[in-house]
Design an enzyme around this catalytic site. Structure first.
Site, PDB file in Angstrom:
ATOM      1  NE  ARG A 167      -3.684  -2.409   0.104  1.00 27.30           N
ATOM      2  CZ  ARG A 167      -3.376  -3.603  -0.422  1.00 27.30           C
ATOM      3  NH1 ARG A 167      -2.239  -3.782  -1.072  1.00 27.30           N
ATOM      4  NH2 ARG A 167      -4.204  -4.622  -0.294  1.00 27.30           N
ATOM      5  CB  SER A 240      -9.501  -2.261   3.684  1.00 24.48           C
ATOM      6  OG  SER A 240     -10.046  -3.495   3.266  1.00 24.48           O
ATOM      7  CD  GLU A 336      -5.756  -0.074   2.862  1.00 15.23           C
ATOM      8  OE1 GLU A 336      -6.132   0.327   1.744  1.00 15.23           O
ATOM      9  OE2 GLU A 336      -5.759  -1.267   3.182  1.00 15.23           O
TER      10      GLU A 336
END
Length: 341
Positions: A167, A240, A336
């Protein structure tokens, strides 16, 4: 100037949480020249320039005192095809990610099927090195074209130059510098399917698929995602909300002694990845609600807006969860989505 700029535009339709905030200035970019004109306009008005993709990885906490440039460029094209079945496909930044997946499947290409139904745009995908079900963007990445906001020059990036991680990417580490214009992918007409993620194999069996195709894998993953994750059109969310934390083997071993059902994925010889959703669920947060900010009842990794929650409400809830998880498990969760305030 061909770019159309509007003032005080509501951004609620343009972020998947559905936060009701406004942009001081708002414009849509369909061409590279639109991006350059937006940069010039922001400089002239002495305001920041913020690039907006699908709004699916974003927490807006208040009105945005900037020029919000919504990437709307369209186009998917086959650039090169080799005798081995390898194909290079290029997509413009404003294309929807899932739209690209569907187009690639209709072209008879494999490689993107495990990334089906991920929200957002093509241009945003390298920022996070998006991934799901055993595949990350970097696994199918060929290159990209980006505009350097410091110099105004167009630059080409190879896989190595993007510095992809979990990520993570060079573009995330250098916020505000690059505008991704188009991305190229290495796909294949005879690729090997990635079925090592257990639920995918199980869903294929349930669907009666004996010889999986890329289309069948995509269908199975769409089915799984729709069961696990709420539709932002029905319930505001950004998918998420936390990264799966990477911790030392020593910490994982200590936690495993206390929690035999701890979910662990190997990363390196001395590090493992823990399932953030498992940690949050184990701590009792699944289904929690405070006002209109909450944790989804079926997926602890997803924070949701039940209607009138603000970005600050969501961030406050996220911080409560982070503090609790660190206290219980000595693990610090990382968000995130990016926060814009």
């Amino acid at each position: 100037m061909s770019l159309t700029v509007r003032e005080w535009v509501c951004l609620k339709p343009f972020n998947t949480f559905g936060f009701d905030v406004r942009a001081r200035f708002y414009a849509e970019a369909y061409t590279d020249n639109d991006v350059r004109e937006a940069m010039a306009f922001a400089d002239k008005q002495d305001v920041p320039l913020y690039i907006l993709g699908g709004g699916s990885n974003l927490v807006l906490t208040e009105d945005v005192q900037a020029l919000v440039l919504h990437m709307r460029s369209q186009g998917i094209r086959l650039l090169e095809e080799g005798s081995s079945g390898r194909v290079i496909v290029e997509a413009e930044a404003g294309e929807s990610w899932h739209g690209l997946v569907e187009t690639s499947l209709s072209m008879g290409l494999s490689g993107l099927e495990n990334l089906s139904l991920i929200p957002g745009t093509v241009g945003a995908s390298p920022m996070q090195n998006i991934g799901a079900y055993g595949v990350e963007l970097k696994d199918v990445f060929h290159g990209l074209t980006a505009l350097d906001r410091k110099t105004g020059q167009t630059c080409e990036f190879t896989l190595e130059e993007c510095c992809f991680g979990y990520r993570e990417s060079r573009f995330k580490q250098e916020p505000g510098r690059w505008v991704i214009l188009r991305v190229r992918f290495n796909l294949n007409r005879h690729g090997t399917l990635r079925l090592d993620y257990g639920p995918v194999r199980q869903r294929l069996v349930e669907q009666g698929v004996d010889e999986p195709s890329p289309q069948a894998v995509s269908k199975a993953i769409i089915s799984i995602r729709r069961e696990k994750l709420p539709d932002p059109a029905m319930l505001g969310n950004a998918g998420s909300f936390f990264k799966n934390p990477v911790v030392s083997n020593q910490l994982a071993t200590r936690l495993k002694e206390r929690y035999s059902d701890l979910v662990v994925y190997p990363v390196t010889d001395d590090q493992v990845k823990l399932a953030a959703g498992w940690l949050i669920d184990k701590a009792g947060w699944k289904g929690f609600r405070e006002g209109d900010a909450g944790v989804h009842a079926q997926q602890a990794l997803v924070l949701v807006n039940y209607g009138a929650a603000s970005g600050k409400d969501i961030l406050d809830l996220a911080q409560q969860i982070r503090t609790d998880i660190e206290s219980r498990f000595s693990v610090l969760l990382e968000m995130e989505p990016g926060a814009l305030n």
